[in-house]
Design a protein around this motif. Structure first.
Motif, mmCIF file in Angstrom:
data_model
loop_
_atom_site.group_PDB
_atom_site.id
_atom_site.type_symbol
_atom_site.label_atom_id
_atom_site.label_comp_id
_atom_site.label_asym_id
_atom_site.label_seq_id
_atom_site.Cartn_x
_atom_site.Cartn_y
_atom_site.Cartn_z
ATOM 1 N N ILE A 160 0.832 -1.198 0.000
ATOM 2 C CA ILE A 160 0.000 0.000 0.000
ATOM 3 C C ILE A 160 0.871 1.254 0.000
ATOM 4 C CG2 ILE A 160 -1.836 -1.180 1.266
ATOM 5 C CD1 ILE A 160 -0.977 0.470 3.752
ATOM 6 N N ASP A 161 0.306 2.350 -0.538
ATOM 7 C CA ASP A 161 0.920 3.662 -0.401
ATOM 8 C C ASP A 161 0.382 4.332 0.861
ATOM 9 O OD1 ASP A 161 2.581 3.790 -2.726
ATOM 10 O OD2 ASP A 161 0.770 3.977 -3.929
ATOM 11 N N LYS A 162 -0.946 4.359 0.970
ATOM 12 C CA LYS A 162 -1.608 4.947 2.140
ATOM 13 C C LYS A 162 -2.767 4.066 2.595
ATOM 14 C CE LYS A 162 -0.507 9.786 1.029
ATOM 15 N NZ LYS A 162 -1.095 11.133 0.735
ATOM 16 N N ALA A 163 -3.845 4.052 1.792
ATOM 17 C CA ALA A 163 -5.059 3.356 2.210
ATOM 18 C C ALA A 163 -4.973 1.850 1.958
ATOM 19 C CB ALA A 163 -6.264 3.930 1.467
ATOM 20 N N ILE A 164 -5.610 1.094 2.833
ATOM 21 C CA ILE A 164 -5.725 -0.358 2.676
ATOM 22 C C ILE A 164 -6.949 -0.665 1.820
ATOM 23 C CG2 ILE A 164 -6.077 -2.540 3.902
ATOM 24 C CD1 ILE A 164 -4.757 -1.187 6.346
ATOM 25 N N ASP A 165 -6.797 -1.540 0.870
ATOM 26 C CA ASP A 165 -7.900 -1.967 -0.001
ATOM 27 C C ASP A 165 -8.420 -3.297 0.544
ATOM 28 O OD1 ASP A 165 -9.599 -2.915 -1.962
ATOM 29 O OD2 ASP A 165 -8.256 -2.458 -3.637
ATOM 30 N N PHE A 166 -9.626 -3.261 1.096
ATOM 31 C CA PHE A 166 -10.199 -4.459 1.706
ATOM 32 C C PHE A 166 -10.976 -5.325 0.720
ATOM 33 C CE2 PHE A 166 -9.912 -1.444 5.297
ATOM 34 C CZ PHE A 166 -9.115 -2.194 6.145
ATOM 35 N N SER A 167 -10.979 -4.946 -0.536
ATOM 36 C CA SER A 167 -11.791 -5.667 -1.516
ATOM 37 C C SER A 167 -11.267 -7.075 -1.769
ATOM 38 C CB SER A 167 -11.830 -4.899 -2.842
ATOM 39 O OG SER A 167 -10.554 -4.889 -3.458
ATOM 40 N N TYR B 188 -6.125 -16.751 19.540
ATOM 41 C CA TYR B 188 -6.245 -15.303 19.699
ATOM 42 C C TYR B 188 -5.094 -14.608 18.975
ATOM 43 C CZ TYR B 188 -9.385 -16.439 23.617
ATOM 44 O OH TYR B 188 -10.405 -16.927 24.399
ATOM 45 N N ILE B 189 -5.397 -13.442 18.389
ATOM 46 C CA ILE B 189 -4.403 -12.694 17.614
ATOM 47 C C ILE B 189 -4.265 -11.285 18.170
ATOM 48 C CG2 ILE B 189 -3.818 -11.791 15.328
ATOM 49 C CD1 ILE B 189 -5.553 -14.060 14.154
ATOM 50 N N SER B 190 -3.035 -10.872 18.387
ATOM 51 C CA SER B 190 -2.746 -9.509 18.827
ATOM 52 C C SER B 190 -2.757 -8.567 17.628
ATOM 53 C CB SER B 190 -1.375 -9.477 19.508
ATOM 54 O OG SER B 190 -1.002 -8.142 19.809
ATOM 55 N N ASN B 191 -3.498 -7.470 17.749
ATOM 56 C CA ASN B 191 -3.525 -6.449 16.697
ATOM 57 C C ASN B 191 -2.620 -5.295 17.111
ATOM 58 O OD1 ASN B 191 -5.528 -7.781 15.063
ATOM 59 N ND2 ASN B 191 -7.026 -7.207 16.616
ATOM 60 N N ASP B 192 -1.596 -5.023 16.304
ATOM 61 C CA ASP B 192 -0.577 -4.042 16.677
ATOM 62 C C ASP B 192 -0.344 -3.035 15.553
ATOM 63 O OD1 ASP B 192 0.289 -5.222 19.298
ATOM 64 O OD2 ASP B 192 0.685 -6.931 17.997
ATOM 65 N N PRO B 193 -0.230 -1.733 15.882
ATOM 66 C CA PRO B 193 -0.032 -0.707 14.854
ATOM 67 C C PRO B 193 1.198 -0.923 13.988
ATOM 68 C CG PRO B 193 -0.622 0.298 16.955
ATOM 69 C CD PRO B 193 -0.378 -1.153 17.236
ATOM 70 N N ALA B 194 2.280 -1.434 14.569
ATOM 71 C CA ALA B 194 3.533 -1.580 13.816
ATOM 72 C C ALA B 194 3.420 -2.550 12.649
ATOM 73 C CB ALA B 194 4.656 -2.037 14.748
ATOM 74 N N GLN B 195 2.401 -3.403 12.660
ATOM 75 C CA GLN B 195 2.216 -4.337 11.543
ATOM 76 C C GLN B 195 1.994 -3.596 10.227
ATOM 77 O OE1 GLN B 195 -0.861 -6.501 13.965
ATOM 78 N NE2 GLN B 195 -0.091 -8.279 12.857
ATOM 79 N N ARG B 196 1.522 -2.373 10.321
ATOM 80 C CA ARG B 196 1.287 -1.597 9.096
ATOM 81 C C ARG B 196 2.575 -1.369 8.321
ATOM 82 N NH1 ARG B 196 -3.255 1.843 7.853
ATOM 83 N NH2 ARG B 196 -2.771 3.092 6.011
ATOM 84 N N LEU B 197 3.691 -1.285 9.031
ATOM 85 C CA LEU B 197 4.978 -1.065 8.366
ATOM 86 C C LEU B 197 5.330 -2.216 7.428
ATOM 87 C CD1 LEU B 197 7.014 0.236 11.440
ATOM 88 C CD2 LEU B 197 6.013 1.611 9.600
ATOM 89 N N TRP B 198 4.799 -3.403 7.712
ATOM 90 C CA TRP B 198 5.135 -4.587 6.915
ATOM 91 C C TRP B 198 4.434 -4.632 5.569
ATOM 92 C CZ3 TRP B 198 3.882 -8.294 11.564
ATOM 93 C CH2 TRP B 198 4.829 -8.078 12.575
ATOM 94 N N ILE B 199 3.442 -3.756 5.360
ATOM 95 C CA ILE B 199 2.682 -3.816 4.110
ATOM 96 C C ILE B 199 2.878 -2.572 3.245
ATOM 97 C CG2 ILE B 199 0.966 -5.339 5.163
ATOM 98 C CD1 ILE B 199 -0.972 -2.984 5.301
ATOM 99 N N THR C 239 -0.827 6.260 9.192
ATOM 100 C CA THR C 239 -1.540 6.104 7.924
ATOM 101 C C THR C 239 -0.929 6.937 6.795
ATOM 102 O OG1 THR C 239 -3.125 7.823 8.572
ATOM 103 C CG2 THR C 239 -3.718 5.536 9.066
ATOM 104 N N ASP C 240 0.045 7.772 7.130
ATOM 105 C CA ASP C 240 0.707 8.580 6.101
ATOM 106 C C ASP C 240 2.128 8.895 6.564
ATOM 107 O OD1 ASP C 240 1.332 10.066 3.910
ATOM 108 O OD2 ASP C 240 -0.077 11.710 4.316
ATOM 109 N N LEU C 241 2.948 7.849 6.676
ATOM 110 C CA LEU C 241 4.300 8.021 7.202
ATOM 111 C C LEU C 241 5.169 8.908 6.320
ATOM 112 C CD1 LEU C 241 4.923 4.389 8.477
ATOM 113 C CD2 LEU C 241 4.919 6.450 9.888
ATOM 114 N N GLY C 242 4.876 8.920 5.020
ATOM 115 C CA GLY C 242 5.676 9.726 4.105
ATOM 116 C C GLY C 242 5.538 11.213 4.349
ATOM 117 N N LYS C 243 4.438 11.600 4.977
ATOM 118 C CA LYS C 243 4.186 13.027 5.236
ATOM 119 C C LYS C 243 5.063 13.552 6.361
ATOM 120 C CE LYS C 243 0.339 16.203 6.193
ATOM 121 N NZ LYS C 243 -1.108 16.288 6.491
ATOM 122 N N GLY C 244 5.453 12.669 7.261
ATOM 123 C CA GLY C 244 6.305 13.083 8.365
ATOM 124 C C GLY C 244 5.535 13.805 9.454
ATOM 125 N N MET C 245 6.266 14.302 10.448
ATOM 126 C CA MET C 245 5.662 14.974 11.583
ATOM 127 C C MET C 245 6.295 16.348 11.760
ATOM 128 S SD MET C 245 5.753 13.918 15.627
ATOM 129 C CE MET C 245 5.356 12.213 15.310
#
Length: 362
Positions: free
Chosen positions: A19-26, A55-66, A273-279
């Motif tokens: 993904i670039d930004k949004a996840i496509d759930f289709s 049971y599965i742990s849901n973690d924000p850092a998993q987004r980096l893997w996609i 959700t938009d790491l490229g934008k920075g902080m």
């Protein structure tokens, strides 16, 4: 009674497109994820186990893997190749042990194990990569992904080893109603005895819940008067800040920091959700003027101390100082593997209170 049949295949969620930004759930070729059925290796290697995911742990850092483009040069954070199964921390049950069962072997069929596996019905894992856990009376096994899991070890070490708050301090916690944040609030107030603990969350309901578990004051960052509300909640300003969010909230808290204050940088979910934008930090000068120290934390730095942290957290649960009820958002998908991505993605929409966990099987 005949022994349960051993599966020969497993359904698994794999990364279909970065993904670039949004996840496509289709459920289409353009979708981010897809479900595949894969064979289970047979015979099972002597050094391995076949485990069923419960049971599965849901973690924000998993987004980096996609992500399409990796932004960190670290093996555990780089994007995974397309067609790779989605990895996750899970609580699973052993259904088969590879090789001959030896007397005194530490893992046996039926054991519950804490492991790094996949979004899958079944996974083959190495025997030395799992930890056997025991069910605790009156508590859901999911506690090993929640209060006694990695998220809350992060809370423990962030307090004990990074911030080291004094009893006279004012401590502020962002993302306070999340997996890490709620434990920081509770442990700081009820175990460490910090004088004033302030939680920042995104709804009045979450703010009220935080007060019920120990926060002295709460602030809703979505309020139009957030800056003023934060000032009122911190009359003696801020000695320690446990930050899970970054962005505009970090900017505001910087301007409330006392001289020689400390910030534990644990997460930046406002940017995921938009790491490229920075902080952008408008109030960076506040760090210099007040000589504030910012220290990042990754729980893997404390692996040799995990048992210490788990004992401390377990003691807090047993003594009633760490509330478990309401500290998990548990979603039972009843075996519907295709639902896992949507449940996980709820993290980025503040859908959870406390730790986000998916129940896949009983």
């Amino acid at each position: 009674m005949s022994p349960p049949s051993i599966p020969t295949t497993s359904r698994v969620v794999v990364l279909q497109n970065h993904i670039d930004k949004a996840i496509d759930f289709s459920d289409s070729p353009s979708g981010t994820f897809t479900v595949k059925e894969v064979p289970i290796v047979s015979p099972l290697p002597d050094d391995s186990l076949l485990v069923q995911t419960l049971y599965i742990s849901n973690d924000p850092a998993q987004r980096l893997w996609i992500l399409k483009d990796s932004i960190f040069d670290r093996n555990d954070l780089v994007a995974r190749p397309v067609s790779t199964p989605m990895a996750a921390f899970t609580l699973s049950r052993v259904v088969k042990v590879g090789g001959e069962v030896k007397e005194g072997e530490s893992v046996k069929v039926g054991d519950l194990v804490d492991a790094h596996t996949q979004w899958a019905d079944y996974t083959v894992v190495k025997k030395d990569k799992v930890k056997v856990v025991k069910e605790l009376p009156g508590l859901s096994p999911s506690i090993y992904l929640g209060v006694l899991g990695f998220s809350n070890l992060t809370a423990y070490f962030g307090l004990e080893s990074v911030l080291k708050p004094k009893k006279t301090d004012t401590l502020v916690v962002s993302g306070a109603a999340g997996a890490v944040g709620n434990v920081v609030v509770q442990y700081a107030k009820k175990v460490l005895g910090v004088k004033r603990v302030v939680g920042i969350a995104g709804s009045e309901k979450k703010c009220e819940w935080l007060k019920s578990i120990g926060a002295d004051a709460t602030v809703n960052y979505k309020s139009a008067t957030f800056t003023e509300d934060l000032a009122k909640a911190t009359p003696d300003k801020v000695d320690g800040f446990f930050d899970n969010v970054g962005g505009a909230i970090l900017d505001e808290v910087i301007m409330r920091m006392n001289v020689h204050g400390n910030i534990c940088a644990c997460g930046a979910i406002s940017t995921y959700t938009d790491l490229g934008k920075g902080m952008l930090l408008k109030n960076y000068m506040g760090l210099i003027v007040n000589r504030v120290t910012i220290t990042g934390i990754t729980v893997s730095d404390y692996m040799v101390q995990f048992e210490e942290g788990q004992r401390a957290l377990a003691d807090a649960v047993i003594s009633g100082k760490l509330v478990v009820d309401g500290a998990e958002t548990l979603v039972d998908v009843q075996g519907k593997l295709e639902e896992l991505p949507r449940i996980w993605a709820g993290l980025f929409e503040s859908a959870n209170t406390g730790k986000s966990i998916t129940k896949l099987a009983a």
